[in-house]
Design a protein around this motif. Structure first.
Motif, PDB file in Angstrom:
ATOM      1  N   ALA A   1       0.829  -1.204   0.000  1.00 41.36           N
ATOM      2  CA  ALA A   1       0.000   0.000   0.000  1.00 41.36           C
ATOM      3  C   ALA A   1       0.867   1.259   0.000  1.00 41.36           C
ATOM      4  CB  ALA A   1      -0.949  -0.009   1.204  1.00 41.36           C
ATOM      5  N   VAL A   2       1.944   1.261   0.781  1.00 45.15           N
ATOM      6  CA  VAL A   2       2.861   2.397   0.828  1.00 45.15           C
ATOM      7  C   VAL A   2       3.542   2.569  -0.537  1.00 45.15           C
ATOM      8  CG1 VAL A   2       5.072   3.181   1.801  1.00 45.15           C
ATOM      9  CG2 VAL A   2       3.229   2.401   3.317  1.00 45.15           C
ATOM     10  N   LYS A   3       4.048   1.477  -1.099  1.00 46.46           N
ATOM     11  CA  LYS A   3       4.706   1.549  -2.411  1.00 46.46           C
ATOM     12  C   LYS A   3       3.754   2.076  -3.481  1.00 46.46           C
ATOM     13  CE  LYS A   3       7.605  -1.691  -3.817  1.00 46.46           C
ATOM     14  NZ  LYS A   3       8.212  -3.029  -4.086  1.00 46.46           N
ATOM     15  N   LYS A   4       2.497   1.652  -3.413  1.00 46.09           N
ATOM     16  CA  LYS A   4       1.508   2.085  -4.409  1.00 46.09           C
ATOM     17  C   LYS A   4       1.294   3.597  -4.341  1.00 46.09           C
ATOM     18  CE  LYS A   4      -3.147   1.327  -6.040  1.00 46.09           C
ATOM     19  NZ  LYS A   4      -4.495   0.969  -5.749  1.00 46.09           N
TER      20      LYS A   4
ATOM     21  N   SER B   1       1.396   8.545  -6.782  1.00 47.23           N
ATOM     22  CA  SER B   1       1.275   9.973  -6.496  1.00 47.23           C
ATOM     23  C   SER B   1       2.592  10.731  -6.616  1.00 47.23           C
ATOM     24  CB  SER B   1       0.718  10.170  -5.082  1.00 47.23           C
ATOM     25  OG  SER B   1      -0.563   9.601  -5.003  1.00 47.23           O
ATOM     26  N   TYR B   2       3.684  10.051  -6.310  1.00 43.09           N
ATOM     27  CA  TYR B   2       4.975  10.730  -6.336  1.00 43.09           C
ATOM     28  C   TYR B   2       5.724  10.474  -7.644  1.00 43.09           C
ATOM     29  CZ  TYR B   2       9.600  12.288  -4.956  1.00 43.09           C
ATOM     30  OH  TYR B   2      10.813  12.923  -4.917  1.00 43.09           O
ATOM     31  N   ILE B   3       6.085   9.236  -7.891  1.00 45.29           N
ATOM     32  CA  ILE B   3       6.907   8.938  -9.069  1.00 45.29           C
ATOM     33  C   ILE B   3       6.164   9.251 -10.363  1.00 45.29           C
ATOM     34  CG2 ILE B   3       8.062   7.078 -10.330  1.00 45.29           C
ATOM     35  CD1 ILE B   3       8.652   5.923  -7.417  1.00 45.29           C
ATOM     36  N   ASN B   4       4.936   8.756 -10.493  1.00 44.52           N
ATOM     37  CA  ASN B   4       4.171   9.062 -11.700  1.00 44.52           C
ATOM     38  C   ASN B   4       3.487  10.422 -11.609  1.00 44.52           C
ATOM     39  OD1 ASN B   4       4.876   6.878 -13.231  1.00 44.52           O
ATOM     40  ND2 ASN B   4       3.118   5.652 -12.648  1.00 44.52           N
TER      41      ASN B   4
ATOM     42  N   ILE C   1      12.045   0.653   2.691  1.00 49.67           N
ATOM     43  CA  ILE C   1      10.723   1.008   3.196  1.00 49.67           C
ATOM     44  C   ILE C   1      10.659   0.491   4.621  1.00 49.67           C
ATOM     45  CG2 ILE C   1       8.228   0.716   2.965  1.00 49.67           C
ATOM     46  CD1 ILE C   1       8.707   0.190  -0.029  1.00 49.67           C
ATOM     47  N   ASP C   2      10.417   1.395   5.551  1.00 49.95           N
ATOM     48  CA  ASP C   2      10.359   1.042   6.967  1.00 49.95           C
ATOM     49  C   ASP C   2       8.995   1.462   7.503  1.00 49.95           C
ATOM     50  OD1 ASP C   2      10.977   0.310   9.545  1.00 49.95           O
ATOM     51  OD2 ASP C   2      12.332   1.987   9.906  1.00 49.95           O
ATOM     52  N   ILE C   3       8.243   0.507   8.030  1.00 51.47           N
ATOM     53  CA  ILE C   3       6.901   0.779   8.543  1.00 51.47           C
ATOM     54  C   ILE C   3       6.819   0.328   9.992  1.00 51.47           C
ATOM     55  CG2 ILE C   3       4.438   0.280   8.295  1.00 51.47           C
ATOM     56  CD1 ILE C   3       5.024  -0.423   5.338  1.00 51.47           C
ATOM     57  N   THR C   4       6.298   1.217  10.823  1.00 54.29           N
ATOM     58  CA  THR C   4       5.998   0.887  12.209  1.00 54.29           C
ATOM     59  C   THR C   4       4.588   1.391  12.477  1.00 54.29           C
ATOM     60  OG1 THR C   4       8.320   1.174  12.836  1.00 54.29           O
ATOM     61  CG2 THR C   4       6.694   1.144  14.615  1.00 54.29           C
ATOM     62  N   GLY C   5       3.660   0.454  12.598  1.00 53.19           N
ATOM     63  CA  GLY C   5       2.270   0.842  12.840  1.00 53.19           C
ATOM     64  C   GLY C   5       1.755   1.731  11.730  1.00 53.19           C
ATOM     65  N   GLY C   6       1.357   2.946  12.093  1.00 49.42           N
ATOM     66  CA  GLY C   6       0.792   3.881  11.124  1.00 49.42           C
ATOM     67  C   GLY C   6       1.773   4.928  10.630  1.00 49.42           C
ATOM     68  N   ALA C   7       3.079   4.658  10.757  1.00 48.57           N
ATOM     69  CA  ALA C   7       4.105   5.576  10.269  1.00 48.57           C
ATOM     70  C   ALA C   7       5.040   4.818   9.334  1.00 48.57           C
ATOM     71  CB  ALA C   7       4.904   6.166  11.435  1.00 48.57           C
ATOM     72  N   ALA C   8       5.494   5.502   8.281  1.00 47.18           N
ATOM     73  CA  ALA C   8       6.393   4.862   7.320  1.00 47.18           C
ATOM     74  C   ALA C   8       7.421   5.865   6.819  1.00 47.18           C
ATOM     75  CB  ALA C   8       5.612   4.291   6.143  1.00 47.18           C
ATOM     76  N   GLN C   9       8.580   5.334   6.460  1.00 43.92           N
ATOM     77  CA  GLN C   9       9.653   6.121   5.858  1.00 43.92           C
ATOM     78  C   GLN C   9      10.114   5.375   4.615  1.00 43.92           C
ATOM     79  OE1 GLN C   9      10.893   9.098   7.087  1.00 43.92           O
ATOM     80  NE2 GLN C   9      12.114   9.262   5.271  1.00 43.92           N
ATOM     81  N   VAL C  10      10.166   6.079   3.490  1.00 40.10           N
ATOM     82  CA  VAL C  10      10.567   5.467   2.224  1.00 40.10           C
ATOM     83  C   VAL C  10      11.777   6.212   1.679  1.00 40.10           C
ATOM     84  CG1 VAL C  10       9.868   4.978  -0.159  1.00 40.10           C
ATOM     85  CG2 VAL C  10       8.202   4.757   1.699  1.00 40.10           C
ATOM     86  N   LYS C  11      12.817   5.456   1.349  1.00 38.40           N
ATOM     87  CA  LYS C  11      13.985   6.019   0.675  1.00 38.40           C
ATOM     88  C   LYS C  11      13.898   5.574  -0.776  1.00 38.40           C
ATOM     89  CE  LYS C  11      19.050   5.994   0.668  1.00 38.40           C
ATOM     90  NZ  LYS C  11      20.259   5.441   1.333  1.00 38.40           N
ATOM     91  N   VAL C  12      13.882   6.542  -1.680  1.00 36.95           N
ATOM     92  CA  VAL C  12      13.764   6.223  -3.102  1.00 36.95           C
ATOM     93  C   VAL C  12      14.800   7.033  -3.881  1.00 36.95           C
ATOM     94  CG1 VAL C  12      11.935   7.941  -3.509  1.00 36.95           C
ATOM     95  CG2 VAL C  12      12.117   5.987  -5.029  1.00 36.95           C
ATOM     96  N   GLU C  13      15.399   6.376  -4.862  1.00 40.23           N
ATOM     97  CA  GLU C  13      16.361   7.048  -5.737  1.00 40.23           C
ATOM     98  C   GLU C  13      15.693   7.310  -7.079  1.00 40.23           C
ATOM     99  OE1 GLU C  13      20.387   4.934  -3.949  1.00 40.23           O
ATOM    100  OE2 GLU C  13      19.627   4.295  -5.916  1.00 40.23           O
ATOM    101  N   LEU C  14      15.924   8.502  -7.616  1.00 43.38           N
ATOM    102  CA  LEU C  14      15.380   8.880  -8.915  1.00 43.38           C
ATOM    103  C   LEU C  14      16.524   9.157  -9.882  1.00 43.38           C
ATOM    104  CD1 LEU C  14      12.493  11.255  -7.819  1.00 43.38           C
ATOM    105  CD2 LEU C  14      12.275   8.969  -8.783  1.00 43.38           C
TER     106      LEU C  14
ATOM    107  N   ILE D   1       1.450  10.784   1.907  1.00 41.42           N
ATOM    108  CA  ILE D   1       2.804  11.315   2.024  1.00 41.42           C
ATOM    109  C   ILE D   1       2.685  12.659   2.740  1.00 41.42           C
ATOM    110  CG2 ILE D   1       4.892  11.992   0.781  1.00 41.42           C
ATOM    111  CD1 ILE D   1       3.770  10.282  -1.609  1.00 41.42           C
ATOM    112  N   VAL D   2       3.425  12.827   3.842  1.00 36.10           N
ATOM    113  CA  VAL D   2       3.280  14.038   4.655  1.00 36.10           C
ATOM    114  C   VAL D   2       4.511  14.937   4.647  1.00 36.10           C
ATOM    115  CG1 VAL D   2       1.537  12.998   6.153  1.00 36.10           C
ATOM    116  CG2 VAL D   2       3.950  12.859   6.796  1.00 36.10           C
ATOM    117  N   GLY D   3       5.652  14.424   4.179  1.00 34.95           N
ATOM    118  CA  GLY D   3       6.847  15.251   4.161  1.00 34.95           C
ATOM    119  C   GLY D   3       7.945  14.629   3.332  1.00 34.95           C
ATOM    120  N   LYS D   4       8.864  15.478   2.878  1.00 32.34           N
ATOM    121  CA  LYS D   4       9.996  15.000   2.081  1.00 32.34           C
ATOM    122  C   LYS D   4      11.223  15.835   2.411  1.00 32.34           C
ATOM    123  CE  LYS D   4      11.776  15.404  -2.610  1.00 32.34           C
ATOM    124  NZ  LYS D   4      11.484  15.586  -4.032  1.00 32.34           N
TER     125      LYS D   4
END
Length: 153
Positions: free
Chosen positions: A33-36, A41-44, A109-122, A145-148
């Motif tokens: 769900a996070v990856k989607k 919303s971000y990559i595409n 991708i690191d998920i703990t409960g209702g919080a997640a952090q994603v590191k992505v390279e473009l 997504i709440v911040g970058k």
């Protein structure tokens, strides 16, 4: 008596394995769900398809990109970014132009409960351009997504 203890131990093991399987399955569902959200919303949304509507769906309205500006924090709100994407899409945009094609790699991708952090390279035209760290929260409506913060290479 010994057979009852063995049966209880076996039952406890089966229940433990079942909970472990359910937990791993649930974690995998959250990861997908996070990856989607990040992909659509971000990559595409922000890069490959310039889909401002998808951005508005996957980003929280209070989202911002944070970067260092001297000793201050520069903040680029989502409303400004979406507006820029809409303008760029209406200009002479060609999605097949190599400068408009962004490759991505989910590094972590690191998920703990209702919080997640994603590191992505473009990457663009074979060059590593950005390493982005996206923070997400799970709301009643789903992941947003709440911040970058990022590094430009």
């Amino acid at each position: 008596m010994k057979s009852n203890i063995k049966l209880l131990a076996l039952l406890a093991l089966v229940i433990s394995l079942l909970f472990s399987f359910i937990s791993k399955s649930s974690q995998q569902d959250e990861m997908e769900a996070v990856k989607k959200v990040v992909f659509e919303s971000y990559i595409n949304g922000a890069f490959n398809e310039l889909d401002a509507d998808s951005m508005e769906e996957g980003f929280h309205e209070d989202f911002a990109i944070y970067s260092a500006k001297g000793e201050a924090i520069d903040k680029y709100p989502i409303a400004e970014w979406v507006s820029g994407v809409r303008k760029r899409k209406t200009d002479d945009y060609n999605p097949k132009d190599p400068k408009n094609v962004w490759d991505h790699k989910f590094v972590n991708i690191d998920i703990t409960g209702g919080a997640a952090q994603v590191k992505v390279e473009l990457r663009n035209q074979g060059k590593h351009v950005f390493t982005d760290y996206l923070s997400l929260l799970k709301f009643d409506s789903g992941w947003k997504i709440v911040g970058k913060v990022y590094h430009r290479h």
